[in-house]
Design an enzyme around this catalytic site. Sequence first.
Site, PDB file in Angstrom:
ATOM      1  CB  CYS A  38      -0.887  -0.018   1.245  1.00 52.93           C
ATOM      2  SG  CYS A  38      -1.902   1.457   1.478  1.00 52.93           S
ATOM      3  CB  THR A  40      -0.156   3.075   4.449  1.00 53.36           C
ATOM      4  OG1 THR A  40      -1.350   3.816   4.191  1.00 53.36           O
ATOM      5  CG2 THR A  40       0.211   3.182   5.918  1.00 53.36           C
ATOM      6  CG  HIS A  43       3.487   7.474   3.551  1.00 56.19           C
ATOM      7  ND1 HIS A  43       3.975   8.719   3.218  1.00 56.19           N
ATOM      8  CD2 HIS A  43       2.304   7.343   2.899  1.00 56.19           C
ATOM      9  CE1 HIS A  43       3.130   9.319   2.394  1.00 56.19           C
ATOM     10  NE2 HIS A  43       2.107   8.506   2.187  1.00 56.19           N
ATOM     11  CB  CYS A  93     -13.893   1.106  20.491  1.00 54.05           C
ATOM     12  SG  CYS A  93     -15.283   2.268  20.310  1.00 54.05           S
ATOM     13  CB  CYS A  96     -17.303   5.389  20.197  1.00 57.22           C
ATOM     14  SG  CYS A  96     -17.284   4.918  18.452  1.00 57.22           S
ATOM     15  CG  ASP A 195      -1.144  11.251 -11.700  1.00 58.20           C
ATOM     16  OD1 ASP A 195       0.081  11.459 -11.764  1.00 58.20           O
ATOM     17  OD2 ASP A 195      -1.690  10.794 -10.683  1.00 58.20           O
ATOM     18  N   GLY A 263      -7.740  11.765  -0.878  1.00 59.56           N
ATOM     19  CA  GLY A 263      -6.350  12.195  -0.773  1.00 59.56           C
ATOM     20  C   GLY A 263      -6.141  13.104   0.426  1.00 59.56           C
ATOM     21  CB  ILE A 264      -4.075  12.876   3.339  1.00 49.10           C
ATOM     22  CG1 ILE A 264      -5.023  11.713   3.651  1.00 49.10           C
ATOM     23  CG2 ILE A 264      -3.787  13.689   4.606  1.00 49.10           C
ATOM     24  CD1 ILE A 264      -4.440  10.675   4.575  1.00 49.10           C
ATOM     25  CB  ILE A 286     -13.624   9.185   1.668  1.00 46.01           C
ATOM     26  CG1 ILE A 286     -14.714   9.803   0.795  1.00 46.01           C
ATOM     27  CG2 ILE A 286     -13.728   7.660   1.680  1.00 46.01           C
ATOM     28  CD1 ILE A 286     -16.115   9.432   1.185  1.00 46.01           C
TER      29      ILE A 286
END
Length: 342
Positions: A38, A40, A43, A93, A96, A195, A263-264, A286
Amino acid sequence: MKALAKLERAPGLTLTRVKRPEVGHNDVLIKIRRTAICGTDIHIWKWDDWAQKTIPVPMHVGHEYVGEIVEMGQEVRGFAIGDRVSGEGHITCGFCRNCRAGRRHLCRNTVGVGVNREGAFAEYLAIPAFNAFKIPPEISDDLASIFDPFGNATHTALSFNLVGEDVLITGAGPIGIMAVAIAKHVGARNVVITDINDYRLELARKMGATRAVNVARESLRDVMAELRMTEGFDVGLEMSGVPSAFTSLLEAMNHGGKVALLGIPPAQTAIDWNQVIFKGLEIKGIYGREMFETWYKMVAMLQSGLDLSPIVTHRFAVDDYEKGFAAMLSGESGKVILDWTA
């Protein structure tokens, strides 16, 4: 057992030996067949600022996988030894307000597999049975191993009605490319993706994009004119996290358009709020996948003819994991699969 772990606070990962996970009363133990790399994980490999703040060391990582159940806790129901499963990587959890209201994807106490706790880059993974998801026999191991990012694409793309709509996707990473295929599958009219990576734009064309636009060389406005779009896009899907891409998306939206953000972007990214307010845009953030509505939709789309096979471009035995990460780091790949049975 064999595992791919972050052993030092430095770039890279190490193939090592770790203890096989214990199985709790409500857990299943999964023998891993395939994992996918991924963004992630990239990173984490690079050991960037986010990874340094987030990832415990030492820990084996990874969260995109498929395998089979080989052991179950005594309280587990609804599964059997030998079931082929993937799994929801967000462990919630259950207590919550959002969890109790059936909105587990919005749990404020989410723990990420392979991010906050031991991951799937290993021969075995133990997760709560609640998070396991059975894979129908007609879906390949390769596709099952990418249900996590496929789910991100599904959750984002299906946030709004796409039938007959013109859709703009900014960011041709694997998730953006899968969103192209989803949008076309469910009945969008024009699906345009932008892109600056020609390799991935070509992948997007293979997945059904009406136009795949390299914005370093081609004007989005010219493409809209070519497609006889006079009023802008109805739906925007921002997948890149690049501020300039988000700006161009807002400018290209029609009045009353709807925008989903996966996207962040960097913190404190500037937004031209005039584009949002005076166009009456609806913007939705999202995170992850809806549990488990997104998962059921993924299976249904694959069973009804959605073809994601072009997105898997590289396959390696896990012992060759460095080649897999090199392929991802090159930018010239779709999804990269690591085989734990080879």
